[in-house]
Motif scaffolding. Structure first.
Motif, PDB file in Angstrom:
ATOM      1  N   VAL A   1       0.907  -1.307   0.119  1.00  0.00           N
ATOM      2  CA  VAL A   1       0.111  -0.103   0.078  1.00  0.00           C
ATOM      3  C   VAL A   1       0.790   1.333  -0.030  1.00  0.00           C
ATOM      4  CG1 VAL A   1      -1.677   1.356   1.334  1.00  0.00           C
ATOM      5  CG2 VAL A   1      -1.966  -1.108   1.226  1.00  0.00           C
TER       6      VAL A   1
ATOM      7  N   VAL B   1       1.203   1.348  -4.288  1.00  0.00           N
ATOM      8  CA  VAL B   1       0.007   2.014  -4.844  1.00  0.00           C
ATOM      9  C   VAL B   1       0.198   3.357  -4.731  1.00  0.00           C
ATOM     10  CG1 VAL B   1      -2.483   2.479  -3.778  1.00  0.00           C
ATOM     11  CG2 VAL B   1      -1.447   0.294  -3.677  1.00  0.00           C
TER      12      VAL B   1
ATOM     13  N   SER C   1      -4.506   7.925  -4.128  1.00  0.00           N
ATOM     14  CA  SER C   1      -5.381   7.390  -4.981  1.00  0.00           C
ATOM     15  C   SER C   1      -6.487   6.809  -4.165  1.00  0.00           C
ATOM     16  CB  SER C   1      -4.783   6.007  -5.946  1.00  0.00           C
ATOM     17  OG  SER C   1      -4.272   5.132  -4.984  1.00  0.00           O
TER      18      SER C   1
ATOM     19  N   LEU D   1      -7.451   3.608  -4.402  1.00  0.00           N
ATOM     20  CA  LEU D   1      -7.198   2.365  -3.744  1.00  0.00           C
ATOM     21  C   LEU D   1      -6.419   2.658  -2.442  1.00  0.00           C
ATOM     22  CD1 LEU D   1      -7.024  -0.648  -4.105  1.00  0.00           C
ATOM     23  CD2 LEU D   1      -4.837  -0.300  -5.435  1.00  0.00           C
ATOM     24  N   GLU D   2      -5.596   3.383  -2.299  1.00  0.00           N
ATOM     25  CA  GLU D   2      -4.923   3.594  -1.191  1.00  0.00           C
ATOM     26  C   GLU D   2      -6.066   4.126   0.042  1.00  0.00           C
ATOM     27  OE1 GLU D   2      -1.072   6.183   0.477  1.00  0.00           O
ATOM     28  OE2 GLU D   2      -2.759   7.134  -0.662  1.00  0.00           O
TER      29      GLU D   2
ATOM     30  N   CYS E   1      -8.251   1.020   0.804  1.00  0.00           N
ATOM     31  CA  CYS E   1      -7.374   0.057   1.836  1.00  0.00           C
ATOM     32  C   CYS E   1      -7.227   0.600   3.257  1.00  0.00           C
ATOM     33  CB  CYS E   1      -6.084  -0.117   1.221  1.00  0.00           C
ATOM     34  SG  CYS E   1      -6.163  -1.167  -0.378  1.00  0.00           S
TER      35      CYS E   1
END
Length: 284
Positions: A94, A98, A102, A104-105, A108
């Protein structure tokens, strides 16, 4: 009142509030430890620590909690090791692979924050449902799976916070020298090694002290845990069952068991701090 005096007054007020909070927390700690010592020390003996429960142990007869001590150490050690082996690569991915900021980060980190706050009984209920579905009975294996899932978010979020303390310039310098992401990640792990011991300590403390998660998945047994597919006793469950007894002697043994659990955690804390201090002195 001038602005200077107002700022000085606010500073003194904040300092007094912090001192009061520190005294309150310290007082609570001494009260808890003192209560355990006062009620448990008279019932603590070598026979209790070194023996397994005999017939009628939970109604005041002979025996000990050695099976629960061994079961807790097995459960906490294996679960913490697995959570560390799984959690560190997740944190590195992460943080290093990543894109910062973003979706996605953020997703997560939000996911692990939610997992971090979920009560352990929920993990136990979900793990129990899975165990029933695949045909695994309550055993040490079930407890290890449950506690590993419980402690992974602790390791991930702790390591993530440690990685944030690394100066961003250090990351840029390593990349400018031609290092790959994996080589940079290894250097970062070396940089935060003392903090990793703290993450392991937090995970181990949560693992060895949890009772709700293992209540449904580990079962309970008066025998020593020999195989991973057998039920195993743990200290928190032993304390719970003994406190549920109306017999004063059994309740006293519960406080003695709590004293043993506190001593184990204290030993782990001291060893971890010693290792962290040693690593800090030799950190490059």
């Amino acid at each position: 009142m001038s602005n200077v005096k107002k700022r000085l007054f606010k500073e003194k007020l904040a300092k007094a509030a912090m001192q009061l909070s520190g005294m309150l927390i310290t007082g609570c700690l001494f009260f808890i430890v003192g209560t355990i010592l006062y009620k448990g020390l008279p019932y603590l003996s070598w026979e209790m620590i070194s023996q397994t429960p005999q017939g009628g142990f939970y109604i005041g007869k002979d025996g000990g909690i050695f099976n629960a001590i061994l079961g807790s150490l097995y459960l906490a050690t294996v679960s913490t090791a697995l959570a560390t082996l799984i959690g560190i690569p997740i944190s590195i991915y992460v943080h290093m692979y990543v894109k910062s900021g973003s979706f996605l980060e953020r997703a997560c980190k939000l996911l692990f924050d939610v997992l971090f706050g979920i009560p352990s009984i929920v993990y136990g209920a979900i793990a129990f449902s899975i165990m029933v579905w695949i045909g695994i009975r309550a055993s040490l294996l079930g407890g290890i799976i449950t506690i590993t899932l419980l402690t992974i978010p602790i390791v991930v979020r702790t390591i993530d916070e440690l990685l944030k303390t690394i100066p961003i310039d250090l990351k840029h310098v390593t990349f400018s020298l031609g290092s790959t992401r994996w080589e940079t990640a290894k250097m970062f792990l070396r940089y935060i090694k003392p903090g990793i011991f703290t993450a392991v300590l937090l995970a181990f403390g949560r693992a060895i002290g949890d009772v709700a998660g293992v209540l449904l998945t580990t079962g309970f047994s008066d025998n020593l845990p020999k195989y991973i597919d057998e039920p195993a006793a743990t200290l928190p469950l032993a304390i719970f069952f003994q406190l549920s007894s109306p017999i004063p002697e059994v309740q006293g043994r519960a406080y003695a068991s709590a004293l043993v659990l506190t001593f184990i955690i204290l030993t782990i804390v001291i060893c971890t701090h010693l290792l962290a201090s040693k690593q800090q002195k030799h950190k490059i």
